[in-house]
Design an enzyme around this catalytic site. Sequence first.
Site, PDB file in Angstrom:
ATOM      1  N   HIS A 443      13.255  40.509 -13.309  1.00  0.00           N
ATOM      2  CA  HIS A 443      12.161  39.968 -14.122  1.00  0.00           C
ATOM      3  C   HIS A 443      11.039  39.336 -13.297  1.00  0.00           C
ATOM      4  O   HIS A 443      10.562  38.236 -13.619  1.00  0.00           O
ATOM      5  CB  HIS A 443      12.713  38.918 -15.111  1.00  0.00           C
ATOM      6  CG  HIS A 443      13.806  39.445 -15.970  1.00  0.00           C
ATOM      7  ND1 HIS A 443      14.816  38.655 -16.490  1.00  0.00           N
ATOM      8  CD2 HIS A 443      14.058  40.707 -16.405  1.00  0.00           C
ATOM      9  CE1 HIS A 443      15.641  39.401 -17.192  1.00  0.00           C
ATOM     10  NE2 HIS A 443      15.213  40.656 -17.165  1.00  0.00           N
TER      11      HIS A 443
HETATM   12  C1  LIG Z   1      16.110  47.888 -13.462  1.00  0.00           C
HETATM   13  C2  LIG Z   1      15.382  47.023 -14.453  1.00  0.00           C
HETATM   14  C3  LIG Z   1      16.082  46.482 -15.545  1.00  0.00           C
HETATM   15  C4  LIG Z   1      15.400  45.674 -16.470  1.00  0.00           C
HETATM   16  N1  LIG Z   1      16.035  45.293 -17.613  1.00  0.00           N
HETATM   17  C5  LIG Z   1      15.336  44.675 -18.589  1.00  0.00           C
HETATM   18  C6  LIG Z   1      15.913  44.449 -19.870  1.00  0.00           C
HETATM   19  O1  LIG Z   1      17.033  44.869 -20.168  1.00  0.00           O
HETATM   20  N2  LIG Z   1      15.184  43.775 -20.781  1.00  0.00           N
HETATM   21  C7  LIG Z   1      13.947  43.297 -20.497  1.00  0.00           C
HETATM   22  O2  LIG Z   1      13.384  42.618 -21.343  1.00  0.00           O
HETATM   23  N3  LIG Z   1      13.360  43.530 -19.309  1.00  0.00           N
HETATM   24  C8  LIG Z   1      14.009  44.241 -18.367  1.00  0.00           C
HETATM   25  N4  LIG Z   1      13.396  44.554 -17.190  1.00  0.00           N
HETATM   26  C9  LIG Z   1      12.021  44.031 -16.954  1.00  0.00           C
HETATM   27  C10 LIG Z   1      10.931  44.819 -17.681  1.00  0.00           C
HETATM   28  O3  LIG Z   1      11.195  46.196 -17.653  1.00  0.00           O
HETATM   29  C11 LIG Z   1       9.576  44.510 -17.015  1.00  0.00           C
HETATM   30  O4  LIG Z   1       9.377  43.106 -17.008  1.00  0.00           O
HETATM   31  C12 LIG Z   1       8.407  45.154 -17.734  1.00  0.00           C
HETATM   32  O5  LIG Z   1       8.628  46.528 -17.914  1.00  0.00           O
HETATM   33  C13 LIG Z   1       7.122  44.907 -16.946  1.00  0.00           C
HETATM   34  O6  LIG Z   1       6.058  45.524 -17.600  1.00  0.00           O
HETATM   35  P1  LIG Z   1       4.627  45.611 -16.902  1.00  0.00           P
HETATM   36  O7  LIG Z   1       3.726  46.270 -17.874  1.00  0.00           O
HETATM   37  O8  LIG Z   1       4.258  44.285 -16.372  1.00  0.00           O
HETATM   38  O9  LIG Z   1       4.835  46.520 -15.608  1.00  0.00           O
HETATM   39  P2  LIG Z   1       5.427  48.038 -15.449  1.00  0.00           P
HETATM   40  O10 LIG Z   1       6.132  48.465 -16.689  1.00  0.00           O
HETATM   41  O11 LIG Z   1       6.174  48.006 -14.192  1.00  0.00           O
HETATM   42  O12 LIG Z   1       4.106  48.913 -15.339  1.00  0.00           O
HETATM   43  C14 LIG Z   1       3.241  48.936 -14.230  1.00  0.00           C
HETATM   44  C15 LIG Z   1       2.680  50.347 -14.132  1.00  0.00           C
HETATM   45  O13 LIG Z   1       1.548  50.344 -13.278  1.00  0.00           O
HETATM   46  C16 LIG Z   1       1.607  51.484 -12.434  1.00  0.00           C
HETATM   47  N5  LIG Z   1       0.832  51.155 -11.235  1.00  0.00           N
HETATM   48  C17 LIG Z   1       1.101  50.181 -10.337  1.00  0.00           C
HETATM   49  N6  LIG Z   1       0.151  50.148  -9.392  1.00  0.00           N
HETATM   50  C18 LIG Z   1      -0.754  51.103  -9.716  1.00  0.00           C
HETATM   51  C19 LIG Z   1      -1.965  51.529  -9.112  1.00  0.00           C
HETATM   52  N7  LIG Z   1      -2.446  50.945  -8.013  1.00  0.00           N
HETATM   53  N8  LIG Z   1      -2.640  52.556  -9.681  1.00  0.00           N
HETATM   54  C20 LIG Z   1      -2.180  53.141 -10.813  1.00  0.00           C
HETATM   55  N9  LIG Z   1      -1.027  52.767 -11.422  1.00  0.00           N
HETATM   56  C21 LIG Z   1      -0.327  51.753 -10.877  1.00  0.00           C
HETATM   57  C22 LIG Z   1       3.105  51.658 -12.180  1.00  0.00           C
HETATM   58  O14 LIG Z   1       3.420  52.946 -11.716  1.00  0.00           O
HETATM   59  C23 LIG Z   1       3.683  51.346 -13.541  1.00  0.00           C
HETATM   60  O15 LIG Z   1       3.754  52.479 -14.370  1.00  0.00           O
HETATM   61  C24 LIG Z   1      14.019  45.365 -16.256  1.00  0.00           C
HETATM   62  C25 LIG Z   1      13.330  45.916 -15.165  1.00  0.00           C
HETATM   63  C26 LIG Z   1      13.997  46.759 -14.279  1.00  0.00           C
HETATM   64  C27 LIG Z   1      13.223  47.375 -13.151  1.00  0.00           C
END
Ligand SMILES: Cc1cc2nc3c(=O)[nH]c(=O)nc-3n(C[C@H](O)[C@H](O)[C@H](O)COP(=O)(O)OP(=O)(O)OC[C@H]3O[C@@H](n4cnc5c(N)ncnc54)[C@H](O)[C@@H]3O)c2cc1C
Length: 505
Positions: A443
């Site tokens: 997280h």
């Molecule tokens: C293994 C794992 C298990 C987890 N389990 C849970 C769970 O059970 N329940 C829960 O609530 N949370 C869980 N989480 C946490 C949750 O998935 C994340 O907190 C959440 O998905 C984050 O969302 P976000 O939009 O911030 O980032 P992300 O979903 O990571 O999205 C960021 C996106 O930006 C793209 N990106 C990055 N840099 C660039 C760039 N320079 N140019 C273009 N694109 C780019 C990436 O490729 C990605 O697609 C887990 C995470 C992981 C990895």
Amino acid sequence: MRFDLAIVGGGSAGALLAARLSEDPARQVVLIEAGGEPTDPDILNPQMWPLIQHRDYDWDYRTTPQPGLAGRSLSWARGRGLGGSSMLHALGHFRGCREDFATWEEATGDPRWSWEGLLPAFLAIEDHTLGGDGIHGKGGPMPVWLPGDEVSPLARAFIEAGAGLGLKRLNGHNTGEMIGVTPNSLMIRHGRRVTTAEAWLTPAVRARASLTILTGTLVTSLTLRGSRVTGLETSAGRVEADQIILSAGALESPALLMRSGIGREEVLAAAGVPCHLAVPQLGQNLMDHLLGAGNLYAAKRMVAPSRLQHSESMTYMRAEGFTATGQPEIVVGCGVAPITSEMFDRPAPGTAYSLLFGVTHPTSRGEIRITGPSPADPLVIEPRYLSTGNDRRLFREALKAAREIGARPELDAWRDHEILPGPVYTDADRDAFIARAAITHHHPSGTCRMGRDAGAVTTPDLRLNGIDNLAVVDASVLPALTAGPIHAAVLAIAETFARGVIETA
Ligand SMILES: Cc1cc2nc3c(=O)[nH]c(=O)nc-3n(C[C@H](O)[C@H](O)[C@H](O)COP(=O)(O)OP(=O)(O)OC[C@H]3O[C@@H](n4cnc5c(N)ncnc54)[C@H](O)[C@@H]3O)c2cc1C
């Protein structure tokens, strides 16, 4: 290419934002994602989640060696592709509790970030088993399934053990109250994972003339003039937009800003990036949950593999006792498998099970830094796990609670004997075990924290302080961790932000 709005990152927040903000046919939106379309069928199988890391749709980061974890460095998975980390996550849907969002409201001075303020967003997101009761959403894009009899018999015994200690029986973790026993709610429909890309970027949404999706396109830097972003440099050429939203996640959103000359001056100087705007706390305040893996038991009978996602029931509680109420401090989870860190021998599947344990609101804070101007220059990820006495004390309490639950008569039919931690007599013994046993709960957040104070990186409107046309909308902006996993809160942030944009258009 010129657009009204550019969203960087098509992950959990970015997929939702792209769908919501392209509803208006008059707004030209581009969603730019570094990775591709998810095609690996293993993504869809909930039981596979721990095994699909390190594949080509994982950014596959590592932390620095952590003094609080006996010098170990942890692997940090992050999804790379449409759906982002929702391709890899463990499928748990936990909104957080009322008190968590009272902290957010206090940090921002903005009632939109309170429980009541966020409730319309949670309701709009969800299509929940209990939907339509005024508390859980019905008909939203993201399925949320509260399993009943599908929970493993071991997890049922675990729930009874907690209830036997006086913990309240809850119907899921999503009513604002989290202290008690219940199965976890899961982002699963008909036995399959649903990513945010599947939920929000439906064929009808993708067909809109107002939405352009660029996959396989890495944003390398923002070009800045004064207090405005004038364009994005990408691996596929320049993109221009009036408004920019960064949804690249808690590591890449701050890293992209740093590569563009926004951040802590000494970090930029060390990386050889000229400073355009000094934002001292950018990349700071890095937060994460840890889980102790685990309080391990040899089983008296065969433990059938989980039909869900392995850790089927998380029990949140106060440290002072099982009947105390309020904001949780610790958590104990039922792992329907022998889950351990890499430091311990793992018994054969079916022969053992683990109670996971952790701290809900750790006070340890770390940071991320770039080491050079290029996306190829590695990130320094320094979470500073277990660097506070508060976190070490509460972790010991969490281990104690796990062992109390693990020793309950309701689990007699399952428990042969405790394998880990084995003999621990002093706090130092317990700390040493925890340092070797802890693994990330995945997280990372807080690196562009929102707040009303002068040091906050983003405003309560999620605008980057000092830049007029740039917002950050992803896990970076969390001002504090919620008690449990953070995905639902990230989606609620994105939905709330989208509503603000739509209402003021
Ligand atoms: C293994 C794992 C298990 C987890 N389990 C849970 C769970 O059970 N329940 C829960 O609530 N949370 C869980 N989480 C946490 C949750 O998935 C994340 O907190 C959440 O998905 C984050 O969302 P976000 O939009 O911030 O980032 P992300 O979903 O990571 O999205 C960021 C996106 O930006 C793209 N990106 C990055 N840099 C660039 C760039 N320079 N140019 C273009 N694109 C780019 C990436 O490729 C990605 O697609 C887990 C995470 C992981 C990895």
